[in-house]
Design a protein around this motif. Structure first.
Motif, PDB file in Angstrom:
ATOM      1  N   THR A   5     -31.465 -30.864 -27.824  1.00 56.28           N
ATOM      2  CA  THR A   5     -31.732 -29.663 -28.949  1.00 56.28           C
ATOM      3  C   THR A   5     -33.296 -29.049 -28.383  1.00 56.28           C
ATOM      4  O   THR A   5     -33.858 -27.832 -27.771  1.00 56.28           O
ATOM      5  N   ASP A   6     -34.363 -30.572 -28.097  1.00 56.39           N
ATOM      6  CA  ASP A   6     -35.619 -30.702 -28.743  1.00 56.39           C
ATOM      7  C   ASP A   6     -36.071 -30.599 -27.775  1.00 56.39           C
ATOM      8  O   ASP A   6     -37.334 -29.754 -26.475  1.00 56.39           O
ATOM      9  N   LEU A   7     -35.372 -30.841 -25.920  1.00 56.65           N
ATOM     10  CA  LEU A   7     -35.323 -30.583 -24.734  1.00 56.65           C
ATOM     11  C   LEU A   7     -37.021 -29.609 -23.990  1.00 56.65           C
ATOM     12  O   LEU A   7     -37.537 -29.929 -23.456  1.00 56.65           O
ATOM     13  N   PRO A   8     -35.965 -28.688 -24.238  1.00 56.77           N
ATOM     14  CA  PRO A   8     -36.958 -27.200 -23.325  1.00 56.77           C
ATOM     15  C   PRO A   8     -38.000 -27.027 -23.554  1.00 56.77           C
ATOM     16  O   PRO A   8     -38.810 -27.085 -22.747  1.00 56.77           O
ATOM     17  N   ARG A   9     -38.357 -27.848 -24.966  1.00 57.44           N
ATOM     18  CA  ARG A   9     -39.356 -27.328 -25.595  1.00 57.44           C
ATOM     19  C   ARG A   9     -40.876 -27.690 -25.625  1.00 57.44           C
ATOM     20  O   ARG A   9     -41.854 -27.691 -24.648  1.00 57.44           O
ATOM     21  N   ARG A  10     -40.416 -29.775 -25.476  1.00 54.20           N
ATOM     22  CA  ARG A  10     -41.133 -29.799 -24.505  1.00 54.20           C
ATOM     23  C   ARG A  10     -41.456 -30.209 -23.769  1.00 54.20           C
ATOM     24  O   ARG A  10     -42.752 -30.553 -22.603  1.00 54.20           O
ATOM     25  N   LEU A  11     -40.308 -29.716 -22.538  1.00 53.24           N
ATOM     26  CA  LEU A  11     -40.450 -29.898 -21.138  1.00 53.24           C
ATOM     27  C   LEU A  11     -41.373 -28.607 -20.811  1.00 53.24           C
ATOM     28  O   LEU A  11     -42.740 -28.523 -19.935  1.00 53.24           O
ATOM     29  N   TRP A  12     -41.661 -27.599 -21.085  1.00 52.40           N
ATOM     30  CA  TRP A  12     -42.896 -26.603 -21.710  1.00 52.40           C
ATOM     31  C   TRP A  12     -43.548 -26.357 -21.700  1.00 52.40           C
ATOM     32  O   TRP A  12     -44.963 -26.121 -20.864  1.00 52.40           O
ATOM     33  N   GLN A  13     -43.604 -27.365 -22.897  1.00 54.63           N
ATOM     34  CA  GLN A  13     -45.228 -28.510 -23.010  1.00 54.63           C
ATOM     35  C   GLN A  13     -45.888 -28.872 -22.312  1.00 54.63           C
ATOM     36  O   GLN A  13     -47.138 -29.092 -22.291  1.00 54.63           O
ATOM     37  N   ASP A  14     -45.470 -29.770 -21.625  1.00 55.17           N
ATOM     38  CA  ASP A  14     -45.478 -30.311 -20.109  1.00 55.17           C
ATOM     39  C   ASP A  14     -45.996 -29.742 -19.352  1.00 55.17           C
ATOM     40  O   ASP A  14     -47.730 -30.046 -18.668  1.00 55.17           O
ATOM     41  N   LEU A  15     -45.232 -28.740 -19.045  1.00 53.65           N
ATOM     42  CA  LEU A  15     -45.737 -27.505 -17.570  1.00 53.65           C
ATOM     43  C   LEU A  15     -46.843 -27.196 -18.029  1.00 53.65           C
ATOM     44  O   LEU A  15     -47.776 -27.368 -17.207  1.00 53.65           O
ATOM     45  N   GLU A  16     -47.510 -27.040 -19.504  1.00 59.87           N
ATOM     46  CA  GLU A  16     -48.184 -26.166 -20.147  1.00 59.87           C
ATOM     47  C   GLU A  16     -49.628 -26.902 -19.625  1.00 59.87           C
ATOM     48  O   GLU A  16     -50.985 -26.017 -19.283  1.00 59.87           O
ATOM     49  N   SER A  17     -49.245 -28.611 -19.927  1.00 53.28           N
ATOM     50  CA  SER A  17     -50.617 -29.142 -20.282  1.00 53.28           C
ATOM     51  C   SER A  17     -50.604 -29.629 -18.470  1.00 53.28           C
ATOM     52  O   SER A  17     -52.381 -29.876 -18.242  1.00 53.28           O
TER      53      SER A  17
END
Length: 75
Positions: free
Chosen positions: A37-49
């Motif tokens: 359930t946390d993967l979408p947030r992690r992915l978004w943070q990775d893309l933002e960085s």
């Protein structure tokens, strides 16, 4: 034929994502469902960085080029 290829690609991506979630759950000692359930947030943070990562890599490349041009060996 294209539909079959698309299904294969989607299935492969899902398996890879699930395996990565399992690895993260083991490393962080968290339940798999929490990690999934946390993967979408992690992915978004990775893309933002990505822009910051590219900027940092460019700066390191420029610094290395200057050191090379000036014959400076940091070691």
């Amino acid at each position: 034929m294209r539909r079959l290829l698309l299904v294969g690609v989607v299935a492969s991506a899902a398996v890879a994502l699930y395996r990565r979630a399992q690895e993260i759950a083991e490393q962080e000692e968290r339940p798999l469902v929490d990690v999934v359930t946390d993967l979408p947030r992690r992915l978004w943070q990775d893309l933002e960085s990505i822009p910051d990562d590219l900027r940092e890599a460019r700066e390191e490349g420029v610094a290395a080029a200057h050191r090379s041009a000036n014959g400076v060996d940091p070691a």
